[in-house]
Design a protein around this motif. Structure first.
Motif, PDB file in Angstrom:
ATOM      1  N   ARG A  51       0.837  -1.202   0.000  1.00  0.00           N
ATOM      2  CA  ARG A  51       0.000   0.000   0.000  1.00  0.00           C
ATOM      3  C   ARG A  51       0.868   1.247   0.000  1.00  0.00           C
ATOM      4  NH1 ARG A  51      -3.500  -2.706   3.758  1.00  0.00           N
ATOM      5  NH2 ARG A  51      -2.448  -1.624   5.462  1.00  0.00           N
ATOM      6  N   ALA A  52       1.957   1.233   0.799  1.00  0.00           N
ATOM      7  CA  ALA A  52       2.848   2.397   0.870  1.00  0.00           C
ATOM      8  C   ALA A  52       3.496   2.660  -0.485  1.00  0.00           C
ATOM      9  CB  ALA A  52       3.929   2.166   1.937  1.00  0.00           C
ATOM     10  N   ASN A  53       3.947   1.597  -1.165  1.00  0.00           N
ATOM     11  CA  ASN A  53       4.553   1.761  -2.487  1.00  0.00           C
ATOM     12  C   ASN A  53       3.560   2.326  -3.484  1.00  0.00           C
ATOM     13  OD1 ASN A  53       7.025   0.827  -1.665  1.00  0.00           O
ATOM     14  ND2 ASN A  53       6.578  -1.307  -2.158  1.00  0.00           N
ATOM     15  N   GLY A  54       2.320   1.906  -3.371  1.00  0.00           N
ATOM     16  CA  GLY A  54       1.287   2.412  -4.263  1.00  0.00           C
ATOM     17  C   GLY A  54       1.058   3.887  -4.068  1.00  0.00           C
ATOM     18  N   ASN A  55       1.122   4.351  -2.796  1.00  0.00           N
ATOM     19  CA  ASN A  55       0.924   5.765  -2.517  1.00  0.00           C
ATOM     20  C   ASN A  55       2.056   6.614  -3.087  1.00  0.00           C
ATOM     21  OD1 ASN A  55      -1.409   5.223  -1.125  1.00  0.00           O
ATOM     22  ND2 ASN A  55      -0.424   5.115   0.875  1.00  0.00           N
ATOM     23  N   PHE A  56       3.273   6.072  -3.114  1.00  0.00           N
ATOM     24  CA  PHE A  56       4.419   6.809  -3.613  1.00  0.00           C
ATOM     25  C   PHE A  56       4.475   6.825  -5.142  1.00  0.00           C
ATOM     26  CE2 PHE A  56       6.252   6.608   0.652  1.00  0.00           C
ATOM     27  CZ  PHE A  56       6.879   7.837   0.712  1.00  0.00           C
ATOM     28  N   ALA A  57       3.854   5.848  -5.783  1.00  0.00           N
ATOM     29  CA  ALA A  57       3.989   5.700  -7.233  1.00  0.00           C
ATOM     30  C   ALA A  57       3.573   6.957  -7.978  1.00  0.00           C
ATOM     31  CB  ALA A  57       3.163   4.503  -7.704  1.00  0.00           C
ATOM     32  N   ALA A  58       2.439   7.552  -7.605  1.00  0.00           N
ATOM     33  CA  ALA A  58       1.942   8.735  -8.305  1.00  0.00           C
ATOM     34  C   ALA A  58       2.919   9.898  -8.170  1.00  0.00           C
ATOM     35  CB  ALA A  58       0.568   9.122  -7.756  1.00  0.00           C
ATOM     36  N   ILE A  59       3.505  10.059  -6.990  1.00  0.00           N
ATOM     37  CA  ILE A  59       4.464  11.147  -6.764  1.00  0.00           C
ATOM     38  C   ILE A  59       5.734  10.921  -7.574  1.00  0.00           C
ATOM     39  CG2 ILE A  59       6.014  12.108  -5.001  1.00  0.00           C
ATOM     40  CD1 ILE A  59       3.671  11.913  -3.049  1.00  0.00           C
ATOM     41  N   GLN A  60       6.177   9.678  -7.666  1.00  0.00           N
ATOM     42  CA  GLN A  60       7.397   9.374  -8.418  1.00  0.00           C
ATOM     43  C   GLN A  60       7.214   9.617  -9.917  1.00  0.00           C
ATOM     44  OE1 GLN A  60       7.897   5.359  -7.081  1.00  0.00           O
ATOM     45  NE2 GLN A  60       9.268   5.915  -5.406  1.00  0.00           N
ATOM     46  N   LEU A  61       5.975   9.515 -10.392  1.00  0.00           N
ATOM     47  CA  LEU A  61       5.712   9.644 -11.830  1.00  0.00           C
ATOM     48  C   LEU A  61       5.309  11.050 -12.242  1.00  0.00           C
ATOM     49  CD1 LEU A  61       3.744   6.305 -12.375  1.00  0.00           C
ATOM     50  CD2 LEU A  61       6.114   6.796 -13.021  1.00  0.00           C
ATOM     51  N   LEU A  62       5.407  12.028 -11.344  1.00  0.00           N
ATOM     52  CA  LEU A  62       5.056  13.407 -11.698  1.00  0.00           C
ATOM     53  C   LEU A  62       5.924  13.894 -12.853  1.00  0.00           C
ATOM     54  CD1 LEU A  62       4.636  15.089  -8.183  1.00  0.00           C
ATOM     55  CD2 LEU A  62       2.870  14.851  -9.930  1.00  0.00           C
ATOM     56  N   HIS A  63       5.297  14.546 -13.827  1.00  0.00           N
ATOM     57  CA  HIS A  63       6.034  15.034 -15.004  1.00  0.00           C
ATOM     58  C   HIS A  63       6.951  16.198 -14.648  1.00  0.00           C
ATOM     59  CE1 HIS A  63       6.977  16.250 -19.060  1.00  0.00           C
ATOM     60  NE2 HIS A  63       6.443  17.450 -18.848  1.00  0.00           N
ATOM     61  N   ASP A  64       6.443  17.119 -13.824  1.00  0.00           N
ATOM     62  CA  ASP A  64       7.224  18.298 -13.429  1.00  0.00           C
ATOM     63  C   ASP A  64       7.105  18.482 -11.912  1.00  0.00           C
ATOM     64  OD1 ASP A  64       8.551  20.700 -13.194  1.00  0.00           O
ATOM     65  OD2 ASP A  64       6.919  21.910 -14.055  1.00  0.00           O
ATOM     66  N   PRO A  65       7.829  17.686 -11.147  1.00  0.00           N
ATOM     67  CA  PRO A  65       7.687  17.755  -9.683  1.00  0.00           C
ATOM     68  C   PRO A  65       8.029  19.126  -9.098  1.00  0.00           C
ATOM     69  CG  PRO A  65       9.534  16.345 -10.308  1.00  0.00           C
ATOM     70  CD  PRO A  65       8.780  16.651 -11.556  1.00  0.00           C
ATOM     71  N   GLN A  66       9.055  19.785  -9.643  1.00  0.00           N
ATOM     72  CA  GLN A  66       9.430  21.119  -9.133  1.00  0.00           C
ATOM     73  C   GLN A  66       8.281  22.101  -9.323  1.00  0.00           C
ATOM     74  OE1 GLN A  66      12.547  21.972  -7.655  1.00  0.00           O
ATOM     75  NE2 GLN A  66      11.580  23.912  -7.142  1.00  0.00           N
ATOM     76  N   GLY A  67       7.715  22.129 -10.533  1.00  0.00           N
ATOM     77  CA  GLY A  67       6.600  23.030 -10.806  1.00  0.00           C
ATOM     78  C   GLY A  67       5.384  22.706  -9.956  1.00  0.00           C
ATOM     79  N   PHE A  68       5.111  21.414  -9.781  1.00  0.00           N
ATOM     80  CA  PHE A  68       3.967  20.984  -8.976  1.00  0.00           C
ATOM     81  C   PHE A  68       4.124  21.448  -7.528  1.00  0.00           C
ATOM     82  CE2 PHE A  68       2.056  17.790  -6.137  1.00  0.00           C
ATOM     83  CZ  PHE A  68       0.737  17.844  -6.555  1.00  0.00           C
ATOM     84  N   ALA A  69       5.320  21.220  -6.956  1.00  0.00           N
ATOM     85  CA  ALA A  69       5.571  21.600  -5.555  1.00  0.00           C
ATOM     86  C   ALA A  69       5.495  23.116  -5.383  1.00  0.00           C
ATOM     87  CB  ALA A  69       6.947  21.084  -5.119  1.00  0.00           C
TER      88      ALA A  69
END
Length: 204
Positions: A51-69
């Motif tokens: 379950r924990a890995n599943g929760n992280f998957a979406a964050i790891q696949l962000l196209h532009d993490p800097q812009g999102f944050a």
């Protein structure tokens, strides 16, 4: 949609382990019972990990993490009065996780967190975890040091209750594990005094 797996030990499992082979010794039966319980716990841990890995998957696949944050944090910092406290904590948690996962540079995040890092603050343990989660080795130590000092000054002092000191020291330990260079020699010297504390939870 997640699938719930029932890993609890049933009454039938326990009875089968106990009565299977009536002629066997009591120790053998106890060993069988122990194996069933350990297997159930192991399965439960695997499920929690999945379950924990599943929760992280979406964050790891962000196209532009800097812009999102940056957008997420800007929405929070500019319109903080428009959000319920619970919503604010959730936004901080997501922002922090994105920063930590992708080792981003969002330097305004740390001074913003400082005002929430006080013992009387509502949900302070969650907020301390949020602060730790955003620490990583690419953040300049001088950016993190004021936040570390805030934790020490608010939680780790002689007038604080032992449980408050213990939480503060644990937070300091976690921050320094992620960013070792944030710890100064002077501060380390002060904190090592707690090795002699009578309370086991406080000892470094």
């Amino acid at each position: 949609k997640g699938v719930t797996v029932n890993t609890a030990v049933s009454k039938d499992d326990v009875l089968r382990a106990y009565y299977k082979g009536v002629a066997s010794s009591k120790k053998t039966k106890q060993r069988k019972l122990k194996r069933i319980v350990l297997k159930a716990k192991k399965d439960a841990n695997k499920e929690a990990g999945a379950r924990a890995n599943g929760n992280f998957a979406a964050i790891q696949l962000l196209h532009d993490p800097q812009g999102f944050a940056e957008k997420l944090f800007a929405r929070l910092s500019k319109g903080s009065g428009n959000h319920l406290f619970e919503t604010k904590v959730l936004i901080l948690g997501v922002t922090s996780r994105v920063i930590g996962t992708h080792q981003l540079q969002l330097l305004n995040f740390y001074p913003y967190m400082q005002k929430y890092l006080m013992p009387h603050q509502r949900d302070v343990t969650k907020l301390l975890a949020v602060a730790v989660q955003a620490c990583h080795e690419l953040v300049p130590p001088e950016t993190l040091e004021p936040m570390l000092r805030q934790v020490v000054n608010q939680f780790v002092h002689d007038r604080a209750r032992p449980e408050v000191i213990a939480i503060g020291l644990q937070t300091v330990r976690e921050m320094c594990t992620r960013t070792p260079l944030v710890m100064t020699e002077e501060l380390l010297q002060d904190l090592t005094e707690y090795k002699k504390d009578r309370d086991k939870g406080v000892r470094m």
